[in-house]
Write a protein that holds these residues in place. Structure first.
Motif, PDB file in Angstrom:
ATOM      1  N   ASP A 242       1.309  -1.111  -0.051  1.00  0.00           N
ATOM      2  CA  ASP A 242       0.032  -0.423  -0.061  1.00  0.00           C
ATOM      3  C   ASP A 242       0.942   1.257   0.068  1.00  0.00           C
TER       4      ASP A 242
ATOM      5  N   PHE B   7       0.011   4.176   0.025  1.00  0.00           N
ATOM      6  CA  PHE B   7      -1.460   5.762   0.648  1.00  0.00           C
ATOM      7  C   PHE B   7      -0.625   5.551   2.300  1.00  0.00           C
ATOM      8  N   MET B   8      -0.777   6.768   2.994  1.00  0.00           N
ATOM      9  CA  MET B   8      -0.633   7.381   4.085  1.00  0.00           C
ATOM     10  C   MET B   8      -2.130   8.124   3.769  1.00  0.00           C
ATOM     11  N   GLU B   9      -2.988   8.216   4.973  1.00  0.00           N
ATOM     12  CA  GLU B   9      -4.008   9.360   5.129  1.00  0.00           C
ATOM     13  C   GLU B   9      -4.346  10.127   3.875  1.00  0.00           C
TER      14      GLU B   9
ATOM     15  N   GLU C 105      -3.120  10.224   1.118  1.00  0.00           N
ATOM     16  CA  GLU C 105      -1.643  10.997   0.112  1.00  0.00           C
ATOM     17  C   GLU C 105      -0.156   9.815  -0.227  1.00  0.00           C
TER      18      GLU C 105
ATOM     19  N   ALA D 134       2.347   8.059   1.447  1.00  0.00           N
ATOM     20  CA  ALA D 134       3.214   8.028   2.821  1.00  0.00           C
ATOM     21  C   ALA D 134       4.961   7.738   1.977  1.00  0.00           C
TER      22      ALA D 134
ATOM     23  N   GLU E  55       7.889   7.700   3.240  1.00  0.00           N
ATOM     24  CA  GLU E  55       8.999   6.765   1.936  1.00  0.00           C
ATOM     25  C   GLU E  55       8.196   6.772   0.081  1.00  0.00           C
ATOM     26  N   TRP E  56       7.513   6.378   0.000  1.00  0.00           N
ATOM     27  CA  TRP E  56       6.646   6.173  -1.794  1.00  0.00           C
ATOM     28  C   TRP E  56       7.023   7.929  -2.761  1.00  0.00           C
ATOM     29  N   ARG E  57       6.821   8.693  -1.529  1.00  0.00           N
ATOM     30  CA  ARG E  57       6.159   9.699  -2.134  1.00  0.00           C
ATOM     31  C   ARG E  57       7.918  10.524  -2.787  1.00  0.00           C
TER      32      ARG E  57
END
Length: 316
Positions: free
Chosen positions: A229, A231-233, A235, A237, A239-241
């Motif tokens: 996954d 995403f976080m909240e 957006e 996350a 580390e992925w952004r």
């Protein structure tokens, strides 16, 4: 020119998410999905184009017919998987060859390598890259100049067969990537990797890309499978952004719709989630992930917001 290119990547998208064209770089449908629902669902989601393949009881001929009816919407992909593939049926080479020789196809669907059983819907598949049917599909896709999309479920594989078996599979994948450095390869479903492992793979292999299918909370939290996954909240996350910003040309938006429940408002909800998240990234990065990388890799014509499947919205 170089500074201008970087400026495009650094400029924020300024909330223009609704105007962001999306190419779904990998989806499929079976006999339980009414064929017109594919186009209707894509239209409601505002998707510009869908790289689509058959599975189950549907045929590639049906995909070609749908693409002929909606040429700006459906990009037909060669079907690779099924019982003939899993069992290495002697008829599989002819089945694959007939499709590869049809010029209407624009892509090849995923090549299953490590796949967990999905209830009664899909069997377990555990193949090395040199298994005859896998090697044949890889060679066929490369001969047509298409990105080779490989299906690894590495979290599942590690839990089922252990860390040494996982490292062995990654070693053979690395050998394939190094052996064909000019050819693009992609791992569907992010290969169930975490950000640290994905970062290492991207840094080591310039011809490697990731397809983002199932890698969002709408799919991941509703499934028993250990999908990644991003995403976080609502957006990406952190580390992925960071990884997407570092490698904006290596992530390709895809959804991998399969079942009846996928070709519903779930498609639109995922598209909206991605538009919102990408809209918070620099404009050049957002456009690259949403459609630009797919256009480049599959040599597709440029698309604009409201074109393709999205243009059928009023009819859907």
């Amino acid at each position: 020119m170089r500074w201008a290119l970087w400026l495009v990547f650094l400029l924020p998208a300024h909330g223009a998410a609704e105007a962001l064209p999306i190419i779904d770089a990998h989806s499929q449908f079976d006999q339980d999905v009414p064929i017109e629902r594919v186009v209707e669902s894509a239209a409601r989601a505002g998707i510009a184009q869908v790289v689509l393949s058959a599975r189950g009881g549907t045929t590639s001929a049906e995909v070609l017919a749908l693409a002929a009816k909606y040429p700006g919407c459906i990009l037909p992909a060669v079907r690779t998987k099924g019982s003939a593939y899993k069992d290495n049926d002697p008829r599989y080479p002819a089945f694959l060859d007939e499709q590869l020789n049809a010029p209407a196809f624009k892509a090849m669907s995923e090549i299953i390598v490590a796949h967990a059983r999905k209830g009664r819907h899909a069997p377990e598949v555990n193949l090395t890259l040199d298994a005859p049917q896998a090697a044949l599909a890889i060679q066929g896709g490369m001969a047509r100049g298409w990105p080779v999309v490989l299906h690894y479920e590495l979290r599942w594989f590690t839990r089922s067969f252990g860390r040494p078996a996982r490292e062995s599979r990654l070693a053979e994948l690395r050998a394939l990537l190094r052996g064909h450095p000019e050819h693009p390869f992609a791992l569907i479903h992010m290969a169930q990797l975490d950000a640290t492992d994905a970062a290492e793979m991207l840094a080591a292999h310039p011809n490697l890309h990731f397809l983002t299918s199932h890698a969002n909370p709408i799919t991941a939290t509703a499934s028993r499978q250990p999908w990644t996954d991003l995403f976080m909240e609502g957006e990406l996350a952190p580390e992925w952004r960071s990884l997407v910003l570092r490698h904006p040309d290596r992530f390709v938006l895809a959804f991998d719709n399969v079942w009846t429940g996928d070709w519903t408002d779930k498609y639109a909800r995922q598209a909206a989630l991605w538009r919102g998240a990408l809209g918070k990234l620099p404009a050049g990065v957002a456009h690259a992930v949403a459609h630009g990388n797919a256009q480049r890799l599959w040599k597709l014509a440029p698309v604009q917001a409201g074109q393709g499947c999205a243009a059928i919205r009023s009819q859907a």
